[in-house]
Design a protein around this motif. Sequence first.
Motif, PDB file in Angstrom:
ATOM      1  N   SER A  61       0.844  -1.203   0.000  1.00  0.00           N
ATOM      2  CA  SER A  61       0.000   0.000   0.000  1.00  0.00           C
ATOM      3  C   SER A  61       0.883   1.258   0.000  1.00  0.00           C
ATOM      4  O   SER A  61       0.656   2.213  -0.749  1.00  0.00           O
ATOM      5  N   PHE A  62       1.962   1.207   0.796  1.00  0.00           N
ATOM      6  CA  PHE A  62       2.907   2.341   0.861  1.00  0.00           C
ATOM      7  C   PHE A  62       3.550   2.550  -0.513  1.00  0.00           C
ATOM      8  O   PHE A  62       3.619   3.663  -1.027  1.00  0.00           O
ATOM      9  N   ILE A  63       3.985   1.451  -1.127  1.00  0.00           N
ATOM     10  CA  ILE A  63       4.671   1.536  -2.426  1.00  0.00           C
ATOM     11  C   ILE A  63       3.728   2.076  -3.494  1.00  0.00           C
ATOM     12  O   ILE A  63       4.092   2.959  -4.287  1.00  0.00           O
ATOM     13  N   SER A  64       2.469   1.610  -3.488  1.00  0.00           N
ATOM     14  CA  SER A  64       1.559   2.084  -4.551  1.00  0.00           C
ATOM     15  C   SER A  64       1.245   3.572  -4.354  1.00  0.00           C
ATOM     16  O   SER A  64       1.109   4.310  -5.342  1.00  0.00           O
ATOM     17  N   LYS A  65       1.206   4.038  -3.097  1.00  0.00           N
ATOM     18  CA  LYS A  65       1.016   5.486  -2.860  1.00  0.00           C
ATOM     19  C   LYS A  65       2.191   6.270  -3.461  1.00  0.00           C
ATOM     20  O   LYS A  65       2.019   7.284  -4.120  1.00  0.00           O
ATOM     21  N   LEU A  66       3.406   5.737  -3.263  1.00  0.00           N
ATOM     22  CA  LEU A  66       4.589   6.426  -3.795  1.00  0.00           C
ATOM     23  C   LEU A  66       4.589   6.396  -5.319  1.00  0.00           C
ATOM     24  O   LEU A  66       4.925   7.384  -5.979  1.00  0.00           O
ATOM     25  N   GLN A  67       4.191   5.261  -5.871  1.00  0.00           N
ATOM     26  CA  GLN A  67       4.149   5.144  -7.343  1.00  0.00           C
ATOM     27  C   GLN A  67       3.193   6.172  -7.928  1.00  0.00           C
ATOM     28  O   GLN A  67       3.516   6.875  -8.883  1.00  0.00           O
ATOM     29  N   SER A  68       2.022   6.333  -7.302  1.00  0.00           N
ATOM     30  CA  SER A  68       1.053   7.336  -7.792  1.00  0.00           C
ATOM     31  C   SER A  68       1.653   8.723  -7.669  1.00  0.00           C
ATOM     32  O   SER A  68       1.539   9.552  -8.563  1.00  0.00           O
ATOM     33  N   SER A  69       2.375   8.941  -6.557  1.00  0.00           N
ATOM     34  CA  SER A  69       2.999  10.254  -6.349  1.00  0.00           C
ATOM     35  C   SER A  69       4.048  10.496  -7.428  1.00  0.00           C
ATOM     36  O   SER A  69       4.147  11.580  -8.005  1.00  0.00           O
ATOM     37  N   LEU A  70       4.820   9.465  -7.749  1.00  0.00           N
ATOM     38  CA  LEU A  70       5.851   9.577  -8.797  1.00  0.00           C
ATOM     39  C   LEU A  70       5.197   9.864 -10.147  1.00  0.00           C
ATOM     40  O   LEU A  70       5.639  10.740 -10.885  1.00  0.00           O
ATOM     41  N   GLU A  71       4.125   9.128 -10.465  1.00  0.00           N
ATOM     42  CA  GLU A  71       3.448   9.323 -11.761  1.00  0.00           C
ATOM     43  C   GLU A  71       2.847  10.722 -11.826  1.00  0.00           C
ATOM     44  O   GLU A  71       2.926  11.402 -12.834  1.00  0.00           O
TER      45      GLU A  71
END
Length: 212
Positions: free
Chosen positions: A198-208
Amino acid sequence: MAYLTLALAKGRTLDSTIELLENAGITFPDLQEESRKLIFYDTEKQIKLIAVKAIDVPTYVEKGAADIGVSGKDNILEAQPEVYEMLDLKLGKCKFAVAGIKGDTLEKNRKLTIASKYPTVAKKHFERKGQPVETVKLNGSVELAPLIGLADFIVDIVETGNTIKENGLEVVEDIEDISTRLIVNKASYATKSQDINSFISKLQSSLEGSAI
Ligand SMILES: Nc1ncnc2c1ncn2[C@@H]1O[C@H](COP(=O)(O)OP(=O)(O)OP(=O)(O)O)[C@@H](O)[C@H]1O
Ligand SMILES: O=P(O)(O)OC[C@H]1O[C@H](OP(=O)(O)OP(=O)(O)O)[C@H](O)[C@@H]1O
């Protein structure tokens, strides 16, 4: 959900990493650059941030003192930690390079001495080329070494190239590009995978989002 512990370096990539976390909805209200505190909390998202030295992030994550860490690829390559590298945060972009005094060439017929903050990276680079080297471990101002006869060349980080240029050095070969990576403790990933994913997918969305 138990707290996730995140190891972050209080150095040149802190601000950009905090911005990425904030865009992912993860905030540490009392984290100020000048603060001497070392532990900060996002109580809503149940994340504990520990502020560490950049070079130590792989150790905290490998040993499980942190579940997750944000570390430069340079420190990962040097420490070779038993961790999962999950994400390229594309921050802190620079490169590993071999540099020497202007005009000097990498002779093949003698054992060269290489000064570096990253002796393991240096050894592996030259071994890959079939040229074993002696290394001298330094912790900073590595550019001095060829200038005072301590080493023939250096393996160091190059970002703008100003430091080597201002000291009469030049890059003789690039080694590899460096950027900041998200690393995860292997046991944590087994026991807290839902929270970590969940933490990683939040960061991925932030990166995108920042890529737009
Ligand atoms: N010019 C640069 N010099 C060093 N690291 C850089 C540079 N540009 C980007 N980086 C990246 O930033 C990361 C963190 O660097 P930082 O300056 O915070 O710590 P450090 O230089 O490794 O150690 P120190 O705390 O002794 O300064 C490095 O691991 C590297 O991946
Ligand atoms: O290509 P540049 O933009 O000049 O950046 C590269 C320089 O930055 C780092 O030094 P740092 O500032 O971390 O100090 P240090 O030499 O004490 O490690 C690195 O060790 C190089 O010296």
